[in-house]
Design a protein around this motif. Structure first.
Motif, short mmCIF file in Angstrom:
data_model
loop_
_atom_site.label_atom_id
_atom_site.label_comp_id
_atom_site.label_asym_id
_atom_site.label_seq_id
_atom_site.Cartn_x
_atom_site.Cartn_y
_atom_site.Cartn_z
N ALA A 567 33.79 20.00 16.81
CA ALA A 567 33.61 19.95 18.26
C ALA A 567 34.39 18.79 18.87
CB ALA A 567 32.12 19.81 18.58
N GLU A 568 34.43 17.65 18.16
CA GLU A 568 35.18 16.51 18.68
C GLU A 568 36.68 16.73 18.57
OE1 GLU A 568 33.60 12.61 17.29
OE2 GLU A 568 32.20 13.86 16.15
N GLY A 569 37.10 17.57 17.61
CA GLY A 569 38.53 17.80 17.42
C GLY A 569 39.14 18.78 18.40
N ILE A 570 38.30 19.60 19.06
CA ILE A 570 38.83 20.64 19.95
C ILE A 570 39.65 20.05 21.09
CG2 ILE A 570 38.15 22.40 21.63
CD1 ILE A 570 35.97 23.25 19.65
N PRO A 571 39.21 19.02 21.83
CA PRO A 571 40.04 18.49 22.92
C PRO A 571 41.40 17.99 22.44
CG PRO A 571 37.78 17.69 23.12
CD PRO A 571 37.88 18.35 21.78
N ALA A 572 41.43 17.31 21.29
CA ALA A 572 42.71 16.81 20.77
C ALA A 572 43.63 17.97 20.40
CB ALA A 572 42.46 15.92 19.55
N LEU A 573 43.07 19.00 19.76
CA LEU A 573 43.90 20.14 19.37
C LEU A 573 44.37 20.92 20.59
CD1 LEU A 573 41.87 21.29 16.25
CD2 LEU A 573 44.21 20.39 16.25
N ARG A 574 43.54 21.02 21.61
CA ARG A 574 43.99 21.68 22.85
C ARG A 574 45.16 20.92 23.46
NH1 ARG A 574 41.11 25.92 24.45
NH2 ARG A 574 38.85 26.04 24.05
N ARG A 575 45.08 19.59 23.42
CA ARG A 575 46.18 18.78 23.96
C ARG A 575 47.46 19.00 23.16
NH1 ARG A 575 48.98 16.94 28.05
NH2 ARG A 575 49.89 14.86 27.72
N ALA A 576 47.34 19.08 21.84
CA ALA A 576 48.52 19.32 21.01
C ALA A 576 49.14 20.68 21.33
CB ALA A 576 48.14 19.22 19.53
N VAL A 577 48.30 21.71 21.49
CA VAL A 577 48.80 23.05 21.82
C VAL A 577 49.44 23.05 23.21
CG1 VAL A 577 48.12 25.43 22.28
CG2 VAL A 577 47.18 24.22 20.30
N GLU A 578 48.86 22.31 24.11
CA GLU A 578 49.43 22.22 25.47
C GLU A 578 50.82 21.58 25.43
OE1 GLU A 578 48.58 19.62 29.51
OE2 GLU A 578 46.92 20.07 28.16
N LEU A 579 50.98 20.55 24.60
CA LEU A 579 52.26 19.88 24.51
C LEU A 579 53.30 20.67 23.73
CD1 LEU A 579 51.04 16.22 23.87
CD2 LEU A 579 52.18 17.07 25.92
N GLN A 580 52.85 21.38 22.70
CA GLN A 580 53.78 22.17 21.88
C GLN A 580 53.18 23.57 21.69
OE1 GLN A 580 54.96 20.22 18.30
NE2 GLN A 580 56.75 21.50 18.00
N PRO A 581 53.26 24.42 22.71
CA PRO A 581 52.54 25.70 22.68
C PRO A 581 53.03 26.66 21.61
CG PRO A 581 53.92 25.52 24.64
CD PRO A 581 53.92 24.18 24.00
#
Length: 631
Positions: A567-581
């Motif tokens: 659950a804590e990792g989801i925001p970080a992973l969403r940010r990574a996907v946003e930066l490198q979709p």
């Protein structure tokens, strides 16, 4: 009774095998002597570093039966196939690899002898062959883990086969073409040797265009086969070797996931980060960005660009850069035989200049063949002048010309009193002095530091005290250097000293908060020290320092997922996907995190998006199966 006249027999005609055998034997003796000394005194042969270490990893995979890599590579595959075959026959890491490379290097000297004989006659050929036997740049590449020896051999073979192809059927052109192609999958820049096919085949055959086309088609077969294989690979951690925009590695797919890389550690990370900050996120975008920046700078500063080219050429002709896969002259200075080295870059280049002039005047139609070899050998120099292994193919153009110069100096020694010849002789002497004195001290970063190289090799061999000694020596010269501290932390961790390992890694992050490798290493070491909560602060500080770098949130989310903190990792992973979709790795990790907390529909969406790009992606297929089963 009259005695029959005995016709004059040209020198060397009675025993035509004598000269090539002598060249081969001399070259083999030199290479074996250097290889044996290096094997006993220098750790690089048993535990190569940087490129050599990557080649050994690949060779072990080949020895285990994995001929085609399942991951994208930044190195062309031929040397891995060659070394892996040797490992499978003689054992992993045996001296047999270097003994066989010495045999190949000796055969290369014979090929250079033959090519020079075609151009300038038997006496110049013997001199060129002798120079090839002792040419120090080639010798050192042929006695450690480097693809340069193979590429030089195929380059020399291509020149000889090109001449052979002009004297027969058009299909003969397939042979030099294949040699060029194989050289290309040893070193990507070697494809420049396609020019070797053009000039001689076009000018010396009736159907020159057809013959040249056949040769070029054959040259394309090996690299296209490699590219076709690599284009279908899925590896989210793939690194594109950008080389400041000049991507010359065979098989690189700029549309694949990953990020471009120059070298690990400051100041190289700063170069890559410029592209992140400019908003160029994918590997292809960054490669294009670097290329554009280089061209714009050259156009805006033409005189500075010319000065830079001049400095690079001076570096090429001197021994400013070490003749091994590392810098700082580690390999050379560790060898007593280095004191006997004769054929260094400066001397060979200085001899080649007057030799090229003489060769052009004497060789008639064959001069086109030599010109093709010189042009093809010089193109890699213009594309990317970095270390010796990229320049080694230039020897196939330098050595024949240098042989002609020395042969002419002997046969026309009386004419050396003239002003012109005296000037050429002075040039040769100056080149020799430049080669041996090495006045061009090229400063290097920590990545190429002498002690760093030796420390990495000793660490690989398990000699941790020696490794620590070298890293500490590097740290004295480079206080606070993040890369040195990173490597020192790894040695401490390998020795079981957890606290010093954590301290060294945290010092690296204090100097550079966005250092991705140090962030990941700190997280692992803090976990081992029972302090995993401290890793969160380090990752967050890194994201603040470089908010546009997707690697930091991507690795943070991956680490949190491994800690069962999905659950804590989801925001970080969403940010990574946003930066490198386009990153399949980030999307898969995000899908797994969503799956872990029961958000099945969102997880399924992520997995399906990956499968749209790559229908055979194993991680996405597994994740989708889990999501549908739970439903």
């Amino acid at each position: 009774m009259t005695t029959p006249e005995i016709p004059d027999v040209p020198s060397g005609a009675v025993r035509p095998w004598l000269a090539p055998c002598a060249v081969f034997a001399g070259a083999l003796a030199v290479r074996l002597a250097v290889a044996i000394e290096a094997w006993t005194r220098i750790p690089f042969l048993k535990a190569p570093v940087v490129d050599g270490a990557e080649y050994f990893i690949r060779a072990r995979q080949v020895a285990a039966g994995e001929w085609w890599s399942q991951k994208m590579e930044i190195h062309p595959p031929l040397y891995g196939w060659f070394a892996g075959t040797v490992f499978s026959m003689f054992g992993d890491g045996s001296f047999a690899l270097y003994a066989i490379q010495a045999l190949i290097g000796s055969a290369t000297a014979v090929l250079i002898w033959r090519f020079t004989k075609l151009l300038a006659g038997p006496r110049a050929a013997v001199v060129a062959g002798a120079l090839a036997a002792v040419a120090w740049p080639a010798v050192l590449q042929e006695v450690h883990a480097s693809a340069a020896g193979l590429s030089l051999c195929f380059a020399a073979a291509a020149l000889n086969l090109s001449e052979w192809a002009t004297r027969g059927r058009p299909l003969r052109a397939l042979a030099p073409g294949l040699a060029v192609g194989l050289a290309g999958i040893a070193h990507g820049m070697m494809l420049a040797f396609a020019l070797v096919l053009l000039l001689p085949l076009l000018s010396r055959t009736r159907r020159g265009a057809l013959v040249a086309a056949a040769g070029l088609a054959a040259a394309l077969v090996p690299p296209l086969a490699v590219c076709a294989h690599n284009a279908g690979l899925d590896d989210g951690s793939y690194t594109l070797q950008a080389n400041v925009g000049l991507n010359v590695w065979i098989g690189n797919n700029p549309n694949a996931d990953g990020y471009p890389n120059l070298m690990q550690g400051p100041p190289y990370d700063d170069v890559v980060d410029r592209a992140w900050r400019a908003g160029h996120l994918t590997a292809a975008e960054q490669d294009s960005y670097f290329r554009g920046e280089a061209l714009r700078w050259a156009a805006s500063h033409p005189f500075r660009w010319m000065a830079l080219c001049g400095k690079r050429l001076l570096g090429t002709w001197s021994s400013a850069e070490v003749d091994s896969s590392m810098d700082a002259r580690v390999f050379e200075e560790g060898l007593a035989l280095d004191l006997l080295a004769f054929g260094r870059w400066g001397l060979l280049a200085a001899l080649a200049l007057p030799g090229a002039i003489l060769l052009w005047r004497r060789s008639g139609e064959n001069r086109r063949l030599w010109l093709a070899g010189a042009a093809a050998a010089g193109i890699p120099l213009l594309l990317l002048v970095t270390s010796n292994r990229y320049r080694v193919p230039l020897l196939v153009a330098l050595l024949p010309a240098a042989g002609v110069a020395l042969e002419a100096a002997w046969t026309e020694r009386k004419a050396l009193a003239t002003r012109a010849c005296a000037g050429l002789a002075a040039l040769a002497v100056g080149g020799g002095v430049l080669s041996f004195l090495n006045p061009l001290g090229v400063p290097t970063g920590a990545y190429a530091d002498r002690d760093m190289a030796l420390g990495a090799s000793h660490a690989e061999l398990g000699d941790l005290p020696s490794a620590e000694k070298h890293f500490q020596a590097a740290l004295v010269r480079r206080p606070g250097d993040p890369y040195v501290l990173l490597m020192l932390g790894r040695v401490y961790h390998k020795a079981g000293a957890v606290a010093p390992a954590v301290e060294a890694t945290q010092r690296a992050l204090a100097a550079r908060p966005s250092y991705v490798d140090a962030l990941v290493q700190a997280a692992l070491f803090l976990q081992a020290a029972g302090r995993p909560s401290e890793a969160d602060g380090l990752f967050r500080k890194g994201m603040l320092a470089e908010p546009l770098d997707p690697r930091i949130p991507g690795r943070y989310g991956e680490w949190l997922l491994s800690q069962n903190r999905a659950a804590e990792g989801i925001p970080a992973l969403r940010r990574a996907v946003e930066l490198q979709p386009r990153s399949r790795g980030y999307r898969n990790n995000l899908g797994m995190a969503l799956l872990a907390i029961g958000r099945l529909a969102e997880a399924e969406k992520q997995f399906r998006s990956v499968l749209e790009d790559d229908p055979g992606n194993a991680d996405a297929l597994t994740g989708l199966e889990l999501a549908t089963q739970v439903k």
